[in-house]
Design a protein around this motif. Structure first.
Motif, PDB file in Angstrom:
ATOM      1  N   ALA A   1      -4.061  -4.014  -0.270  1.00 50.46           N
ATOM      2  CA  ALA A   1      -5.521  -3.785   0.465  1.00 50.46           C
ATOM      3  C   ALA A   1      -6.179  -5.003   0.550  1.00 50.46           C
ATOM      4  O   ALA A   1      -6.738  -5.287   1.751  1.00 50.46           O
ATOM      5  N   VAL A   2      -6.350  -5.887  -0.453  1.00 48.31           N
ATOM      6  CA  VAL A   2      -6.827  -7.145  -0.331  1.00 48.31           C
ATOM      7  C   VAL A   2      -6.224  -7.965   1.045  1.00 48.31           C
ATOM      8  O   VAL A   2      -7.034  -8.618   1.636  1.00 48.31           O
TER       9      VAL A   2
ATOM     10  N   GLY B   1      -1.491  -1.270  -4.882  1.00 54.36           N
ATOM     11  CA  GLY B   1      -2.308  -0.903  -3.614  1.00 54.36           C
ATOM     12  C   GLY B   1      -3.430  -1.762  -3.621  1.00 54.36           C
ATOM     13  O   GLY B   1      -3.828  -2.104  -2.295  1.00 54.36           O
ATOM     14  N   ILE B   2      -3.983  -2.400  -4.694  1.00 48.98           N
ATOM     15  CA  ILE B   2      -5.267  -3.127  -4.555  1.00 48.98           C
ATOM     16  C   ILE B   2      -4.630  -4.488  -3.775  1.00 48.98           C
ATOM     17  O   ILE B   2      -5.382  -5.114  -2.936  1.00 48.98           O
ATOM     18  N   ALA B   3      -3.636  -5.034  -4.519  1.00 51.00           N
ATOM     19  CA  ALA B   3      -3.084  -6.294  -3.754  1.00 51.00           C
ATOM     20  C   ALA B   3      -2.658  -6.139  -2.375  1.00 51.00           C
ATOM     21  O   ALA B   3      -3.109  -7.033  -1.452  1.00 51.00           O
TER      22      ALA B   3
ATOM     23  N   VAL C   1       0.909  -1.161  -0.146  1.00 49.25           N
ATOM     24  CA  VAL C   1       0.030  -0.006   0.039  1.00 49.25           C
ATOM     25  C   VAL C   1       0.783   1.153  -0.161  1.00 49.25           C
ATOM     26  O   VAL C   1       0.602   2.196  -0.785  1.00 49.25           O
TER      27      VAL C   1
ATOM     28  N   ARG D   1      -1.177   2.447 -13.345  1.00 46.46           N
ATOM     29  CA  ARG D   1      -1.909   1.214 -13.380  1.00 46.46           C
ATOM     30  C   ARG D   1      -0.929   0.188 -12.568  1.00 46.46           C
ATOM     31  O   ARG D   1      -1.698  -0.593 -11.755  1.00 46.46           O
TER      32      ARG D   1
ATOM     33  N   TRP E   1      -1.900   1.280  -8.994  1.00 43.39           N
ATOM     34  CA  TRP E   1      -3.418   0.742  -8.558  1.00 43.39           C
ATOM     35  C   TRP E   1      -3.161  -0.799  -8.263  1.00 43.39           C
ATOM     36  O   TRP E   1      -3.739  -1.414  -7.198  1.00 43.39           O
ATOM     37  N   GLY E   2      -2.420  -1.747  -9.010  1.00 47.93           N
ATOM     38  CA  GLY E   2      -2.179  -3.011  -8.887  1.00 47.93           C
ATOM     39  C   GLY E   2      -1.569  -3.306  -7.367  1.00 47.93           C
ATOM     40  O   GLY E   2      -2.061  -4.183  -6.828  1.00 47.93           O
TER      41      GLY E   2
END
Length: 156
Positions: free
Chosen positions: A146-147, A142-144, A122, A136, A139-140
């Protein structure tokens, strides 16, 4: 308009410096995670069993340990309090070799062990998106991260 050589050098230097910051964040997160995760990932040949929490202090929870292979148990082992353990909880653990410390196994333990890497992802996403201007990839990452953080929260 053409860039001067000093502007290009400044651009490449800034990119290299931010790349080093991202690399530092990710390596620090991975190493911090690996300290606990390697006991779970490379658990073959280690002592497996179940711990029952009988009490918690400010940093660790303690309780008896019963091995799954029917060997001799231990009257007191400790696990980090941050694994969301309460008095009376029972969960599968693996013993750190040569110590009385255990690491929670299974999906909750696996996710908890990789929690520092999730936070590092993050943080690195902010540097990747804001400093390196690679939205891009940011976002990848950050999302990984956060998940991983959210999955750990719900698993524990």
């Amino acid at each position: 308009m053409k860039r001067s050589s000093s502007q290009r050098a400044l651009h490449y230097g800034r990119t290299a410096a931010l790349g080093c910051v991202v690399l530092l964040l990710l390596v620090a997160g991975a190493l911090s995670s690996w300290d606990s995760a390697h006991h779970i990932v490379l658990a073959k040949g280690r002592e497996h069993g179940t711990m029952t929490v009988t009490g918690c202090g400010s940093e660790v929870c303690t309780g008896p340990y019963v091995p799954s292979d029917g060997g001799s148990g231990r009257s007191r082992v400790s696990v980090d309090k941050s694994v969301a353990a309460k008095k009376g909880d029972r969960f599968p653990v693996v013993v750190k070799p040569g110590t009385f410390e255990v690491v929670r196994t299974g999906t909750p333990g696996f996710l908890h062990a990789w929690l520092p890497l999730g936070g590092a992802l993050v943080l690195a996403a902010l540097v990747i998106g804001g400093g390196l201007r690679l939205p891009r990839i940011a976002w990848g990452a950050g999302i990984a991260g956060a998940v991983l953080l959210v999955a750990t929260f719900f698993a524990l």
